[in-house]
Design a protein around this motif. Structure first.
Motif, PDB file in Angstrom:
ATOM      1  N   SER A 265      35.992  28.222  25.601  1.00  0.00           N
ATOM      2  CA  SER A 265      37.177  28.904  26.125  1.00  0.00           C
ATOM      3  C   SER A 265      37.095  29.173  27.630  1.00  0.00           C
ATOM      4  O   SER A 265      38.009  29.767  28.194  1.00  0.00           O
ATOM      5  N   ALA A 266      36.040  28.743  28.290  1.00  0.00           N
ATOM      6  CA  ALA A 266      35.836  29.066  29.708  1.00  0.00           C
ATOM      7  C   ALA A 266      37.000  28.585  30.579  1.00  0.00           C
ATOM      8  O   ALA A 266      37.502  29.334  31.427  1.00  0.00           O
ATOM      9  N   ALA A 267      37.471  27.354  30.368  1.00  0.00           N
ATOM     10  CA  ALA A 267      38.580  26.828  31.189  1.00  0.00           C
ATOM     11  C   ALA A 267      39.845  27.654  30.959  1.00  0.00           C
ATOM     12  O   ALA A 267      40.607  27.914  31.899  1.00  0.00           O
ATOM     13  N   TRP A 268      40.065  28.061  29.711  1.00  0.00           N
ATOM     14  CA  TRP A 268      41.250  28.866  29.380  1.00  0.00           C
ATOM     15  C   TRP A 268      41.184  30.217  30.110  1.00  0.00           C
ATOM     16  O   TRP A 268      42.169  30.649  30.715  1.00  0.00           O
ATOM     17  N   PHE A 269      40.028  30.870  30.084  1.00  0.00           N
ATOM     18  CA  PHE A 269      39.893  32.167  30.766  1.00  0.00           C
ATOM     19  C   PHE A 269      39.992  31.999  32.284  1.00  0.00           C
ATOM     20  O   PHE A 269      40.572  32.852  32.964  1.00  0.00           O
ATOM     21  N   ASP A 270      39.438  30.910  32.827  1.00  0.00           N
ATOM     22  CA  ASP A 270      39.540  30.674  34.272  1.00  0.00           C
ATOM     23  C   ASP A 270      41.006  30.526  34.680  1.00  0.00           C
ATOM     24  O   ASP A 270      41.428  31.064  35.705  1.00  0.00           O
TER      25      ASP A 270
ATOM     26  N   GLY B  88      37.276  43.630  30.067  1.00  0.00           N
ATOM     27  CA  GLY B  88      37.535  42.249  29.669  1.00  0.00           C
ATOM     28  C   GLY B  88      38.174  41.420  30.765  1.00  0.00           C
ATOM     29  O   GLY B  88      38.397  41.897  31.874  1.00  0.00           O
ATOM     30  N   GLU B  89      38.442  40.184  30.436  1.00  0.00           N
ATOM     31  CA  GLU B  89      39.088  39.255  31.347  1.00  0.00           C
ATOM     32  C   GLU B  89      40.581  39.222  31.055  1.00  0.00           C
ATOM     33  O   GLU B  89      41.022  39.645  29.982  1.00  0.00           O
ATOM     34  N   PRO B  90      41.390  38.692  31.984  1.00  0.00           N
ATOM     35  CA  PRO B  90      42.825  38.609  31.728  1.00  0.00           C
ATOM     36  C   PRO B  90      43.147  37.816  30.465  1.00  0.00           C
ATOM     37  O   PRO B  90      42.563  36.757  30.217  1.00  0.00           O
ATOM     38  N   ILE B  91      44.071  38.346  29.695  1.00  0.00           N
ATOM     39  CA  ILE B  91      44.573  37.677  28.494  1.00  0.00           C
ATOM     40  C   ILE B  91      46.103  37.774  28.507  1.00  0.00           C
ATOM     41  O   ILE B  91      46.671  38.654  29.145  1.00  0.00           O
ATOM     42  N   PRO B  92      46.773  36.873  27.786  1.00  0.00           N
ATOM     43  CA  PRO B  92      48.234  36.868  27.837  1.00  0.00           C
ATOM     44  C   PRO B  92      48.871  37.931  26.954  1.00  0.00           C
ATOM     45  O   PRO B  92      48.313  38.333  25.934  1.00  0.00           O
TER      46      PRO B  92
ATOM     47  N   CYS C 136      43.624  18.412  16.513  1.00  0.00           N
ATOM     48  CA  CYS C 136      45.082  18.320  16.545  1.00  0.00           C
ATOM     49  C   CYS C 136      45.627  18.520  15.124  1.00  0.00           C
ATOM     50  O   CYS C 136      45.231  17.796  14.206  1.00  0.00           O
ATOM     51  N   PRO C 137      46.525  19.485  14.938  1.00  0.00           N
ATOM     52  CA  PRO C 137      47.045  19.730  13.589  1.00  0.00           C
ATOM     53  C   PRO C 137      47.963  18.620  13.085  1.00  0.00           C
ATOM     54  O   PRO C 137      48.224  18.539  11.887  1.00  0.00           O
ATOM     55  N   ARG C 138      48.416  17.724  13.963  1.00  0.00           N
ATOM     56  CA  ARG C 138      49.321  16.657  13.522  1.00  0.00           C
ATOM     57  C   ARG C 138      48.599  15.345  13.246  1.00  0.00           C
ATOM     58  O   ARG C 138      48.928  14.646  12.305  1.00  0.00           O
ATOM     59  N   CYS C 139      47.608  14.978  14.070  1.00  0.00           N
ATOM     60  CA  CYS C 139      46.963  13.673  13.863  1.00  0.00           C
ATOM     61  C   CYS C 139      45.465  13.771  13.591  1.00  0.00           C
ATOM     62  O   CYS C 139      44.828  12.767  13.286  1.00  0.00           O
ATOM     63  N   GLY C 140      44.897  14.960  13.715  1.00  0.00           N
ATOM     64  CA  GLY C 140      43.484  15.154  13.403  1.00  0.00           C
ATOM     65  C   GLY C 140      42.534  14.799  14.527  1.00  0.00           C
ATOM     66  O   GLY C 140      41.315  14.878  14.353  1.00  0.00           O
ATOM     67  N   SER C 141      43.044  14.404  15.679  1.00  0.00           N
ATOM     68  CA  SER C 141      42.164  14.062  16.797  1.00  0.00           C
ATOM     69  C   SER C 141      41.347  15.281  17.217  1.00  0.00           C
ATOM     70  O   SER C 141      41.849  16.402  17.258  1.00  0.00           O
ATOM     71  N   THR C 142      40.089  15.013  17.533  1.00  0.00           N
ATOM     72  CA  THR C 142      39.239  16.086  18.064  1.00  0.00           C
ATOM     73  C   THR C 142      39.086  15.963  19.575  1.00  0.00           C
ATOM     74  O   THR C 142      38.341  16.719  20.187  1.00  0.00           O
ATOM     75  N   THR C 143      39.785  14.988  20.167  1.00  0.00           N
ATOM     76  CA  THR C 143      39.772  14.815  21.614  1.00  0.00           C
ATOM     77  C   THR C 143      40.983  15.543  22.184  1.00  0.00           C
ATOM     78  O   THR C 143      42.090  15.011  22.212  1.00  0.00           O
ATOM     79  N   LEU C 144      40.772  16.758  22.591  1.00  0.00           N
ATOM     80  CA  LEU C 144      41.857  17.587  23.112  1.00  0.00           C
ATOM     81  C   LEU C 144      41.575  17.925  24.569  1.00  0.00           C
ATOM     82  O   LEU C 144      40.428  18.211  24.936  1.00  0.00           O
ATOM     83  N   GLN C 145      42.628  17.882  25.358  1.00  0.00           N
ATOM     84  CA  GLN C 145      42.496  18.290  26.758  1.00  0.00           C
ATOM     85  C   GLN C 145      43.356  19.526  26.994  1.00  0.00           C
ATOM     86  O   GLN C 145      44.268  19.816  26.225  1.00  0.00           O
ATOM     87  N   TRP C 146      43.049  20.228  28.053  1.00  0.00           N
ATOM     88  CA  TRP C 146      43.849  21.386  28.437  1.00  0.00           C
ATOM     89  C   TRP C 146      45.032  20.917  29.265  1.00  0.00           C
ATOM     90  O   TRP C 146      44.874  20.056  30.120  1.00  0.00           O
ATOM     91  N   ILE C 147      46.203  21.485  29.007  1.00  0.00           N
ATOM     92  CA  ILE C 147      47.366  21.283  29.870  1.00  0.00           C
ATOM     93  C   ILE C 147      47.977  22.649  30.145  1.00  0.00           C
ATOM     94  O   ILE C 147      47.806  23.588  29.374  1.00  0.00           O
ATOM     95  N   GLU C 148      48.692  22.738  31.240  1.00  0.00           N
ATOM     96  CA  GLU C 148      49.311  24.009  31.604  1.00  0.00           C
ATOM     97  C   GLU C 148      50.673  24.143  30.927  1.00  0.00           C
ATOM     98  O   GLU C 148      51.490  23.220  30.971  1.00  0.00           O
ATOM     99  N   ALA C 149      50.895  25.276  30.295  1.00  0.00           N
ATOM    100  CA  ALA C 149      52.178  25.578  29.654  1.00  0.00           C
ATOM    101  C   ALA C 149      53.078  26.293  30.657  1.00  0.00           C
ATOM    102  O   ALA C 149      52.605  26.865  31.638  1.00  0.00           O
TER     103      ALA C 149
ATOM    104  N   LEU D 288      47.021  27.940  29.478  1.00  0.00           N
ATOM    105  CA  LEU D 288      46.652  26.594  29.052  1.00  0.00           C
ATOM    106  C   LEU D 288      46.817  26.458  27.550  1.00  0.00           C
ATOM    107  O   LEU D 288      46.556  27.395  26.796  1.00  0.00           O
ATOM    108  N   ILE D 289      47.256  25.255  27.132  1.00  0.00           N
ATOM    109  CA  ILE D 289      47.330  24.900  25.720  1.00  0.00           C
ATOM    110  C   ILE D 289      46.631  23.552  25.562  1.00  0.00           C
ATOM    111  O   ILE D 289      46.164  22.977  26.536  1.00  0.00           O
ATOM    112  N   ARG D 290      46.549  23.054  24.345  1.00  0.00           N
ATOM    113  CA  ARG D 290      45.826  21.809  24.073  1.00  0.00           C
ATOM    114  C   ARG D 290      46.784  20.636  23.883  1.00  0.00           C
ATOM    115  O   ARG D 290      47.899  20.801  23.400  1.00  0.00           O
TER     116      ARG D 290
END
Length: 131
Positions: free
Chosen positions: A15-20, A119-123, A45-58, A28-30
């Motif tokens: 979760s380090a990238a998400w907290f940063d 703690g650190e910032p959370i949404p 991935c809940p739709r295709c089962g991939s375990t290769t997930l990247q972070w993207i900005e929402a 960030l979402i996946r």
């Protein structure tokens, strides 16, 4: 910025990238290689089962998919929600700066960040301003 009634969440390597990003005010979402997006806590991935997930900005905007108001003895009511982000994933978060009696599903909200004590910032979500 308010951290009223928020509890800290522990960071780990996953979760380090998400907290940063949260510290910079970005949510960030996946996203998997097939383009499916999912909530930040997912590892597959809940739709295709991939375990290769990247972070993207929402965008940090969405609507109330569901909510509840926790009535507490000797404290103000605590509204909590499941927010459907504009990108599709759902996230659980606290609602702030809102009259619990005025809540309705599909109300537009925006995400902000606050750091609970120790703690650190959370949404958290607030009603989205019209316009």
């Amino acid at each position: 910025m308010s951290a009223k009634d928020m509890l800290p969440i522990d960071r780990d390597d996953a979760s380090a990238a998400w907290f940063d990003a949260a510290a910079d005010g970005r949510l960030l979402i996946r996203k998997c290689p097939a383009g499916h997006v999912s909530a930040p806590h997912t590892t597959t991935c809940p739709r295709c089962g991939s375990t290769t997930l990247q972070w993207i900005e929402a965008a940090g905007t969405g609507v109330l998919a569901s909510y509840a108001v926790i009535n507490r003895r000797d404290a103000d009511p605590l509204p909590v929600a499941i927010v459907e982000l504009d990108e599709g994933p759902w996230m659980r978060m606290q609602l702030q700066d809102v009259d619990p009696a005025s809540l309705a599903t599909n109300d537009p909200v925006e995400v902000r960040f606050a750091a609970p004590e120790g703690g650190e910032p959370i949404p958290y979500a607030v009603p989205r301003a019209a316009g």
